[in-house]
Write an enzyme that holds these catalytic residues in place. Structure first.
Site, PDB file in Angstrom:
ATOM      1  N   SER A 250       0.845  -1.190   0.000  1.00  0.00           N
ATOM      2  CA  SER A 250       0.000   0.000   0.000  1.00  0.00           C
ATOM      3  C   SER A 250       0.876   1.233   0.000  1.00  0.00           C
ATOM      4  O   SER A 250       2.101   1.144   0.047  1.00  0.00           O
ATOM      5  CB  SER A 250      -0.904   0.008   1.236  1.00  0.00           C
ATOM      6  OG  SER A 250      -0.162   0.467   2.351  1.00  0.00           O
ATOM      7  N   LYS A 251       0.194   2.366  -0.036  1.00  0.00           N
ATOM      8  CA  LYS A 251       0.928   3.638  -0.067  1.00  0.00           C
ATOM      9  C   LYS A 251       1.737   3.838   1.207  1.00  0.00           C
ATOM     10  O   LYS A 251       2.644   4.645   1.249  1.00  0.00           O
ATOM     11  CB  LYS A 251      -0.047   4.792  -0.253  1.00  0.00           C
ATOM     12  CG  LYS A 251      -0.713   4.726  -1.599  1.00  0.00           C
ATOM     13  CD  LYS A 251      -1.564   5.936  -1.909  1.00  0.00           C
ATOM     14  CE  LYS A 251      -2.173   5.822  -3.284  1.00  0.00           C
ATOM     15  NZ  LYS A 251      -3.385   4.988  -3.329  1.00  0.00           N
ATOM     16  N   ARG A 252       1.374   3.081   2.239  1.00  0.00           N
ATOM     17  CA  ARG A 252       2.123   3.227   3.487  1.00  0.00           C
ATOM     18  C   ARG A 252       3.487   2.539   3.444  1.00  0.00           C
ATOM     19  O   ARG A 252       4.347   2.802   4.264  1.00  0.00           O
ATOM     20  CB  ARG A 252       1.296   2.681   4.660  1.00  0.00           C
ATOM     21  CG  ARG A 252       0.135   3.581   5.036  1.00  0.00           C
ATOM     22  CD  ARG A 252      -0.589   3.077   6.256  1.00  0.00           C
ATOM     23  NE  ARG A 252      -1.196   1.783   6.029  1.00  0.00           N
ATOM     24  CZ  ARG A 252      -2.361   1.596   5.405  1.00  0.00           C
ATOM     25  NH1 ARG A 252      -3.041   2.637   4.972  1.00  0.00           N
ATOM     26  NH2 ARG A 252      -2.864   0.390   5.222  1.00  0.00           N
TER      27      ARG A 252
END
Ligand code: ZN
Length: 317
Positions: A250-252
């Site tokens: 994910s973007k994390r």
């Protein structure tokens, strides 16, 4: 018929390896057939998709050598290519569905749906239990005085199947496996399912290459194509990239984002490694997108999710 593929990112942050993997396969699949590529920015949720990310995305795609023929800056007769500027088209489609008597207001909050312990789909979404399906006009009016409704599409007890270009046959019973689904949220945002169908049809897209997390939404979209009298494209769902520990990327995952990767790797190094993970490039050696056209082969691409090797994207080795 000319192939028209597309990139349809929702830029709510800097793109990560998973997005690039999908764009690379979409680009190769269309370009290998001599096709065109459309870039569409899926920014309906404008609060979550500030413009700077859409601009950064275009810059990142150019750096990667993944070019497009129609898009926010390249233009083209089917634009505008930002969903936030196309809401009149989605509203018109919604009105056509409403006119068929298939749309109804839903006043359930997310909390109420969870409290009702409605069954869940495999992807974690709730199968709508039909709570508001048969409200009378008076009941709906009375509730609308207190809360703005979302709008749902009534789905039939019918099997919808299709053959995915990569994953093979997929079948779903719309009523049992999905339930009446959202077309418009209570805050007025059009749902992904409606916007993506209207846009892919309007832009003449002939093949949709996207992540396998969207495989299960395809029968809903096919049903919308059917109701709106539109021709569906071919679908190719590609495996998801997982972090080394098996979680969805994910973007994390900062170390999988281009902000982190670009200073360390060349575009050719990055694409070579992704093509290697996709199974059609025999080693992780650097390649340009154009060079990969000669090697790309859907038959070599895995059908199950791909776990990123621990060190593959670390500084070059
Ligand atoms: Zn409801």
């Amino acid at each position: 018929m000319q192939t028209i593929g597309r990139f349809a990112p929702s830029p709510s942050g800097r793109i990560h390896l998973g997005n690039i993997f999908c764009c690379l396969l979409a680009w190769l699949s269309a370009r290998q057939k001599g096709g065109r590529v459309v870039l569409r920015i899926e920014d309906l949720d404008t609060a979550r998709c500030p413009r700077r990310y859409a601009l950064q995305l275009q810059e990142d795609l150019r750096w990667l050598g993944l070019d497009w023929d129609e898009g926010p800056e390249a233009g083209g007769e089917r634009g505008p290519y930002e969903q936030s500027r196309r809401t009149a088209l989605y509203r018109a489609a919604l009105e056509r569905l409403s006119a068929k008597g298939l749309v109804y207001p839903c006043f359930c909050t997310r909390a109420e749906l969870h409290a009702a312990s409605a069954p869940h789909r495999e992807d974690g979404q709730i199968i709508y239990p039909g709570t508001c399906r048969s409200l009378t006009a008076e009941q709906a009016e009375e509730r609308a005085g207190r809360r703005a409704p979302a709008l749902r599409l009534r789905v039939p007890e019918e099997m919808w199947s299709f053959t995915d270009g990569h994953m093979g046959r997929y079948v779903e019973n719309l009523a049992r496996d999905c339930g009446d689904f959202l077309l418009c949220r209570s805050d007025g945002l059009f749902a992904y399912q409606l916007a993506v169908v209207v846009d892919d049809a309007a832009m003449g897209i002939t093949e949709v290459v996207r992540g396998a997390d969207l495989l299960a939404s395809t029968p809903r979209q096919l049903y919308l194509y059917h109701l709106l009298g539109l021709d569906p494209p071919a679908f190719y769902h590609v495996p998801l990239l997982l972090a080394p520990d098996g979680r969805r990327l994910s973007k994390r995952d900062a170390d999988a984002g281009l902000a982190e990767l670009r200073p360390r790797l060349s575009a050719e190094e990055l694409l070579g490694k992704l093509a290697y993970l996709a199974g059609f490039h025999p080693s992780a050696s650097p390649r340009t997108a154009r060079e990969l056209l000669a090697e790309f082969d859907w038959a070599q691409v895995p059908k199950t999710d791909i776990r990123l090797p621990e060190s593959l994207f670390n500084a070059d080795k």
